[in-house]
Design an enzyme around this catalytic site. Sequence first.
Site, PDB file in Angstrom:
ATOM      1  N   GLU A 111       0.803  -1.225   0.000  1.00 22.88           N
ATOM      2  CA  GLU A 111       0.000   0.000   0.000  1.00 22.88           C
ATOM      3  C   GLU A 111       0.837   1.276   0.000  1.00 22.88           C
ATOM      4  OE1 GLU A 111      -3.903  -1.434   2.489  1.00 22.88           O
ATOM      5  OE2 GLU A 111      -2.135  -0.954   3.656  1.00 22.88           O
TER       6      GLU A 111
HETATM    7  C1  TNX Z   1      -4.459  -3.835   4.669  1.00 23.30           C
HETATM    8  S1  TNX Z   1      -2.922  -6.169   4.181  1.00 23.30           S
HETATM    9  C2  TNX Z   1      -3.180  -3.629   5.185  1.00 23.30           C
HETATM   10  C3  TNX Z   1      -3.033  -3.217   6.577  1.00 23.30           C
HETATM   11  C4  TNX Z   1      -4.350  -3.077   7.262  1.00 23.30           C
HETATM   12  C5  TNX Z   1      -5.279  -4.182   6.844  1.00 23.30           C
HETATM   13  C6  TNX Z   1      -6.587  -4.209   7.569  1.00 23.30           C
HETATM   14  C7  TNX Z   1      -1.789  -5.204   4.120  1.00 23.30           C
HETATM   15  C8  TNX Z   1      -0.539  -5.701   3.614  1.00 23.30           C
HETATM   16  N1  TNX Z   1      -2.019  -3.945   4.522  1.00 23.30           N
HETATM   17  O1  TNX Z   1      -2.308  -2.010   6.643  1.00 23.30           O
HETATM   18  O2  TNX Z   1      -4.131  -3.129   8.638  1.00 23.30           O
HETATM   19  O3  TNX Z   1      -5.519  -4.057   5.471  1.00 23.30           O
HETATM   20  O4  TNX Z   1      -7.299  -5.377   7.272  1.00 23.30           O
END
Ligand code: TNX
Length: 489
Positions: free
Chosen positions: A301
Amino acid sequence: MSAPTMRQLGDVIPLPASVRSDPAADFRVPSGVSVSAAPAAAAVADELAGLLRRVTGFRVPRDDDGVIRLRLDETVDEAKSPESYRLDIAADGVTLSAPAAQGLFAGVQTLRQLLPETAQAEVVLPGGRIEDEPRFAYRGAMLDLARHFYSPADIRSYIDSIAQFKLNHLHLHLTDDQGWRLEIEGWPRLTEVSGGEGTGIDGQGPGHLTAAEYADLVAYGETRFVTIVPEIDMPGHVNAAQVAYPELTCDGEPVQPRTDAEVGYSSLCASKEETYAFVEDVIRVVAGLTPGPFLHIGGDEALSTTAEDYRTFMTRVLPMVGKYGKRAIGWHEMAAVELPPTAVPQFWRIEPVDAGVARAAENGHQVIMSPADRSYLDMKYDESSPLGLDWAGLLGVERSYDWDPADRLPGVGEESLLGVEAPLWSETLRSLADVEYMAFPRLVAIAEIGWTPRADRTWPSFRRRLGAFGPRFGAQGVNFHRSPEIDWT
Ligand code: TNX
């Protein structure tokens, strides 16, 4: 006196690879029971003796000619997993053999489930032979310490809970926008500023691990054959680091602490040398504290990092992990760049987002499967769940069990999988009791997916064995969710 309650040989989670019952060979544990083991297996033997003591009330010493024997088989074929074991239960004794101590430990976890959970007047083990080995080498759980911190005692307790299901890795998500949870020598403000009061979601999850506490946790994990995988998330998810050290932003301007649950707004500066001095220091320190083979560098992300900056950053940082002797794991976004041969992408989305992971698999990379719609323990069980998120959908127990990691991504089949992991993000969690509620029983489903041969797994069988496990969770004080999908005994 009522007949002693005895389990069936196959009433074990994860279901063993091969079970042959022999009802004529049941073993009544005698009052003079003792355990013998090679010196290299002494700790595992002590663990088994302790379990037997608790349920029989007998003394259970260790000696050289025990009626229960733990054997290290030196003459094993190389292809066998070190976690494999063979358990023979006969009327005159029990023999557990394995190529390595971790196999004996796995066998003791099986024996533990064949024993009653509380003290009994008479203890009988079901006769027969179990031959067992894991499907995947990597079977993991992840705990998010950044959104909410958990104490070393909490983490040890979680290690105990997962190890009984033969999970062998605990991935610690140590850094994120809301907090930095591991002391880094030379960068004291990371934890002084971003690991203290007011950090975490809504400022409710303060705390951090000192380097010594982290090392103790690693050592504790080793006693349960659970390898700690530390994650330093970058180049995104770094607001806490930038609050502590404003020179880590591109313009050097201070940023405000954040305790909300937004993602994707922070980024390390790919064009600044200070960035790489910081990152290399952190990787060196974390690698130095971590005897296990893996170091997770996040990579997810990074929505405010341009694709070009992401590539620049990862291309410089990935080799640093190798330089300090570790194998990089990263969330699957990492697969957008050319990876060092040993790097492991961890798939977490629902849909195959792009071809990166399949391309990496084709190039010989191993992959960890953590699809959010099946393995994310922070998803709500159903509409009535008091905790959790729902962006990946609701995740009941059957849904967490009834899928297969080898079917998830075109081009990423059985031979490309290092294993499976169930992440637990902490945005809505406040305590170890909350962690247990979300993890159990769904993490047990993931553990069986990771261990049991695919062709042998069925939901009705798992559902029945899980239902029978309820009293054990109760006896252990684990705050599991009494899902209505299961007939709990
Ligand atoms: C996505 S999954 C994220 C996290 C959040 C999560 C909540 C991922 C690699 N990154 O930063 O905590 O969703 O479900």
